[in-house]
Design an enzyme around this catalytic site. Structure first.
Site, PDB file in Angstrom:
ATOM      1  N   ASP A 104      -5.652  -5.436  -5.562  1.00  0.00           N
ATOM      2  CA  ASP A 104      -4.554  -6.412  -5.459  1.00  0.00           C
ATOM      3  C   ASP A 104      -5.138  -7.800  -5.220  1.00  0.00           C
ATOM      4  OD1 ASP A 104      -1.242  -5.887  -4.810  1.00  0.00           O
ATOM      5  OD2 ASP A 104      -2.037  -7.904  -4.454  1.00  0.00           O
ATOM      6  N   LYS A 114       4.742  -0.970 -14.426  1.00  0.00           N
ATOM      7  CA  LYS A 114       5.993  -1.718 -14.303  1.00  0.00           C
ATOM      8  C   LYS A 114       6.061  -2.792 -15.391  1.00  0.00           C
ATOM      9  CE  LYS A 114       6.837  -3.967 -10.203  1.00  0.00           C
ATOM     10  NZ  LYS A 114       7.874  -3.490  -9.313  1.00  0.00           N
ATOM     11  N   GLY A 171       0.752  -1.254   0.000  1.00  0.00           N
ATOM     12  CA  GLY A 171       0.000   0.000   0.000  1.00  0.00           C
ATOM     13  C   GLY A 171       0.781   1.303   0.000  1.00  0.00           C
TER      14      GLY A 171
HETATM   15  C1  LIG Z   1       5.779  -4.855  -5.977  1.00  0.00           C
HETATM   16  S1  LIG Z   1       4.265  -5.226  -5.225  1.00  0.00           S
HETATM   17  C2  LIG Z   1       3.466  -3.658  -5.230  1.00  0.00           C
HETATM   18  C3  LIG Z   1       3.936  -2.688  -4.163  1.00  0.00           C
HETATM   19  C4  LIG Z   1       3.013  -1.485  -4.042  1.00  0.00           C
HETATM   20  N1  LIG Z   1       3.112  -0.608  -5.207  1.00  0.00           N
HETATM   21  C5  LIG Z   1       3.314  -0.659  -2.830  1.00  0.00           C
HETATM   22  O1  LIG Z   1       3.643   0.501  -2.988  1.00  0.00           O
HETATM   23  O2  LIG Z   1       3.167  -1.157  -1.728  1.00  0.00           O
HETATM   24  C6  LIG Z   1       3.442  -6.087  -6.493  1.00  0.00           C
HETATM   25  C7  LIG Z   1       2.004  -6.463  -6.187  1.00  0.00           C
HETATM   26  O3  LIG Z   1       1.374  -6.979  -7.367  1.00  0.00           O
HETATM   27  C8  LIG Z   1       0.351  -7.853  -6.928  1.00  0.00           C
HETATM   28  N2  LIG Z   1      -0.173  -8.675  -8.023  1.00  0.00           N
HETATM   29  C9  LIG Z   1       0.456  -9.668  -8.710  1.00  0.00           C
HETATM   30  N3  LIG Z   1      -0.358 -10.193  -9.634  1.00  0.00           N
HETATM   31  C10 LIG Z   1      -1.547  -9.531  -9.554  1.00  0.00           C
HETATM   32  C11 LIG Z   1      -2.779  -9.603 -10.262  1.00  0.00           C
HETATM   33  N4  LIG Z   1      -2.971 -10.508 -11.252  1.00  0.00           N
HETATM   34  N5  LIG Z   1      -3.794  -8.771  -9.924  1.00  0.00           N
HETATM   35  C12 LIG Z   1      -3.610  -7.873  -8.917  1.00  0.00           C
HETATM   36  N6  LIG Z   1      -2.461  -7.741  -8.218  1.00  0.00           N
HETATM   37  C13 LIG Z   1      -1.441  -8.558  -8.525  1.00  0.00           C
HETATM   38  C14 LIG Z   1       1.057  -8.655  -5.849  1.00  0.00           C
HETATM   39  O4  LIG Z   1       0.132  -9.308  -5.017  1.00  0.00           O
HETATM   40  C15 LIG Z   1       1.867  -7.570  -5.122  1.00  0.00           C
HETATM   41  O5  LIG Z   1       1.185  -7.077  -4.004  1.00  0.00           O
END
Ligand SMILES: C[S@@+](CC[C@H](N)C(=O)[O-])C[C@H]1O[C@@H](n2cnc3c(N)ncnc32)[C@H](O)[C@@H]1O
Length: 205
Positions: free
Chosen positions: A84, A163, A66
């Site tokens: 998410d 990303k 978050g």
């Molecule tokens: C690098 S983290 C994001 C960090 C976030 N931007 C923060 O500031 O805290 C990547 C996130 O992508 C989510 N994710 C991966 N595949 C996903 C999907 N198909 N749909 C939604 N979220 C997904 C993961 O659960 C993870 O929480």
């Protein structure tokens, strides 16, 4: 007088500096009450290209834990929808949808909550398996879904920052962006580990 030849840093020295810098960012995020060091990437990118506008409806994809949503709230943004596949501890001022973004039902839910989407920020990344080409293939396939969704739903002049990883499907991402968006820019923030293949692409409709 003895002259020393200027030597470039060895791989292990570079890695040590990078790890140290990374640890500093983790500590800095903690001290500022952010849930992740990822916050510094969004902050840095926005400083550079100033794409976040206070009146916008902002969709934060892959939002957990978050820190990007926390950053937006702290900066005074009001209309934030976060999504998410993993749960996210509540943040006052942020609506959260738990689910897989690639699921059509979740995309319908997003459209129900926001009748207009001005900006999408996506930090989605799948869990890494250690197989770099498989990891970049999986994340970049979702990134292509995100870009397609952005192309269909963003309001005119809308923005997307997402990303992706250098590797499998990266050329497809760049081609797609060039064919569908009016402006695009590839960014590697300093706060992203320099030894990772993580990149961000910004596009404008
Ligand atoms: C690098 S983290 C994001 C960090 C976030 N931007 C923060 O500031 O805290 C990547 C996130 O992508 C989510 N994710 C991966 N595949 C996903 C999907 N198909 N749909 C939604 N979220 C997904 C993961 O659960 C993870 O929480």
């Amino acid at each position: 007088m003895v002259k020393f030849k200027k030597k470039s840093l060895s791989g292990s020295s570079k890695r040590w500096i990078q790890r140290h810098h990374n640890d500093d960012l983790v500590l800095k995020a903690k001290s500022l009450n952010f849930r992740s060091r990822a916050v510094f990437k969004l902050e840095e990118i926005n400083k550079k290209i100033k794409f976040l506008n206070k009146k916008d409806n902002i969709l934060d994809l892959g939002a957990s834990p978050g820190s990007w949503s926390q950053f937006l709230v702290k900066k005074g943004f009001k209309n934030i929808l976060a999504v998410d596949i993993l749960n996210m501890q509540g943040i006052s001022g942020v609506t959260f949808i738990l689910g897989d973004f690639t699921d059509e039902k979740i995309q319908e839910k997003i459209k129900e909550k926001f009748n207009r989407i001005d900006t999408i920020i996506s930090d989605i990344a799948v869990n890494t398996t250690g197989n770099k080409s498989l990891d970049s293939f999986k994340t970049n396939s979702i990134t292509l879904d995100v870009l397609n969704f952005a192309n269909e739903t963003l309001s005119s002049g809308g923005n997307i920052l997402c990303k992706y990883f250098n590797g499998e499907l990266d050329k497809d991402i760049i081609e797609y962006v060039k064919s569908k968006f009016s402006k695009s820019k590839i960014i590697k923030p300093k706060s992203s580990r320099q030894d990772s293949k993580e990149m961000y692409i910004y596009c404008c409709k």
